[in-house]
Scaffold this active site. Structure first.
Site, PDB file in Angstrom:
ATOM      1  N   PHE A  13      -2.542 -19.940  19.288  1.00 18.67           N
ATOM      2  CA  PHE A  13      -2.535 -19.280  17.991  1.00 18.67           C
ATOM      3  C   PHE A  13      -1.835 -20.186  16.992  1.00 18.67           C
ATOM      4  O   PHE A  13      -0.806 -20.780  17.309  1.00 18.67           O
ATOM      5  CB  PHE A  13      -1.783 -17.950  18.109  1.00 18.67           C
TER       6      PHE A  13
ATOM      7  N   HIS B 236       1.864 -17.274  25.679  1.00 17.21           N
ATOM      8  CA  HIS B 236       0.524 -16.841  25.301  1.00 17.21           C
ATOM      9  C   HIS B 236      -0.513 -17.950  25.469  1.00 17.21           C
ATOM     10  O   HIS B 236      -1.649 -17.807  25.019  1.00 17.21           O
ATOM     11  CB  HIS B 236       0.524 -16.356  23.849  1.00 17.21           C
TER      12      HIS B 236
ATOM     13  N   HIS C 180      -3.288 -14.659  29.679  1.00 16.55           N
ATOM     14  CA  HIS C 180      -1.921 -14.144  29.667  1.00 16.55           C
ATOM     15  C   HIS C 180      -1.906 -12.628  29.513  1.00 16.55           C
ATOM     16  O   HIS C 180      -2.877 -12.013  29.063  1.00 16.55           O
ATOM     17  CB  HIS C 180      -1.104 -14.786  28.532  1.00 16.55           C
TER      18      HIS C 180
ATOM     19  N   ASP D  46       0.189  -9.687  27.637  1.00 18.01           N
ATOM     20  CA  ASP D  46       1.177  -9.294  26.637  1.00 18.01           C
ATOM     21  C   ASP D  46       2.026  -8.155  27.183  1.00 18.01           C
ATOM     22  O   ASP D  46       1.511  -7.247  27.851  1.00 18.01           O
ATOM     23  CB  ASP D  46       0.496  -8.795  25.360  1.00 18.01           C
TER      24      ASP D  46
ATOM     25  N   HIS E 146       6.121  -7.664  22.859  1.00 14.72           N
ATOM     26  CA  HIS E 146       5.389  -8.523  21.927  1.00 14.72           C
ATOM     27  C   HIS E 146       5.102  -7.810  20.606  1.00 14.72           C
ATOM     28  O   HIS E 146       5.052  -8.445  19.558  1.00 14.72           O
ATOM     29  CB  HIS E 146       4.086  -8.977  22.583  1.00 14.72           C
TER      30      HIS E 146
ATOM     31  N   HIS F 106      -3.057  -3.544  18.825  1.00 14.69           N
ATOM     32  CA  HIS F 106      -1.828  -3.678  19.618  1.00 14.69           C
ATOM     33  C   HIS F 106      -1.010  -2.389  19.573  1.00 14.69           C
ATOM     34  O   HIS F 106      -0.380  -2.003  20.569  1.00 14.69           O
ATOM     35  CB  HIS F 106      -0.981  -4.847  19.107  1.00 14.69           C
TER      36      HIS F 106
ATOM     37  N   GLU G  24      -5.399 -11.246  27.668  1.00 12.33           N
ATOM     38  CA  GLU G  24      -6.121 -11.950  26.607  1.00 12.33           C
ATOM     39  C   GLU G  24      -6.441 -13.369  27.078  1.00 12.33           C
ATOM     40  O   GLU G  24      -5.847 -13.879  28.021  1.00 12.33           O
ATOM     41  CB  GLU G  24      -5.277 -11.989  25.330  1.00 12.33           C
TER      42      GLU G  24
END
Length: 219
Positions: free
Chosen positions: A29, A59, A63, A65, A69, A171, A183
């Site tokens: 990201f 991440h 992974h 979360d 997070h 989320h 993800e």
């Protein structure tokens, strides 16, 4: 007691590795920490081993979360129950569905749903760049899956929310409904259908996420 002879051949069940490779060029990201590796020790005179030092965001790659997070009161990934990350799951194809996975994109595969659902959105998951137009979940899709008893959802993009989202609505559905999430899964070669999921996060006691080596095994 089984009457199968000890020397009888055992057919191994096929595995699909759904973890993208992790290396220095693995996309992250924007603004997140990429994978970096140095050698703390190397084989040579007086040193019998190679030992790497790793720096990376949790991440990177496939992974899980943790609630931490997306919630300041959320649990760290090492405190999570492992049961949602192990067991029957369904891979559902919603390839080229657009920016959001809507309930209608999954409707064809919703009968007798197992408690884990992985959604493939890419014909080919981008592994050499970060996709700023990544496909994500519509919040109502996650609400509907939770209503059906789903414990874990997964997606082959980097986030369940659009990359430019500041409210992280999907989320927040995960948080409210107690859903676990995976993800960055690599589902390119996986046919639609039911499998056993094995994707255990590391016991990182203070982290907001954990890399996983995610695999599917035929039932």
């Amino acid at each position: 007691m089984s009457d199968t002879p000890f020397n009888a051949p055992v057919r191994s069940r096929r595995l699909w590795d759904i973890s993208p490779p992790v290396h220095r060029a693995a996309p992250v990201f924007p603004g997140d920490t990429p994978y970096q590796q140095q050698w703390a020790a190397t084989l040579g005179p007086g040193c019998p081993v190679n030992v790497a030092t790793l720096t990376l965001s949790p991440h990177v790659g496939a992974h899980a979360d943790a609630p931490l997070h997306y919630s300041p009161e959320g649990a760290a990934v090492g405190a999570l129950d492992l049961a949602p990350y192990l067991g029957p799951c369904r891979v559902i194809h919603a390839i080229d569905c657009g920016p959001l996975v809507q309930p209608e994109h999954l409707r064809h595969a919703m009968q007798s749903l197992p408690p884990r659902v992985l959604v493939r959105t890419y014909a080919r998951m981008p592994q050499d760049r970060f996709d700023t137009a990544l496909p994500a979940f519509a919040p109502r899709t996650l609400e509907g899956l939770a209503d059906l008893g789903v414990l874990l959802v997964g997606i082959d993009s980097a986030s369940v929310d659009p990359a430019d989202s500041k409210t992280l609505d999907s989320h927040q559905v995960l948080r409210r409904r107690g859903l676990r999430v995976l993800e960055n899964l690599l589902l390119d070669a996986v046919p639609e259908g039911d499998y056993e999921l094995i994707a255990l996060p590391l016991k990182l006691t203070e982290a907001d996420a954990s890399p996983v080596r995610a695999v599917l095994r035929e039932l």
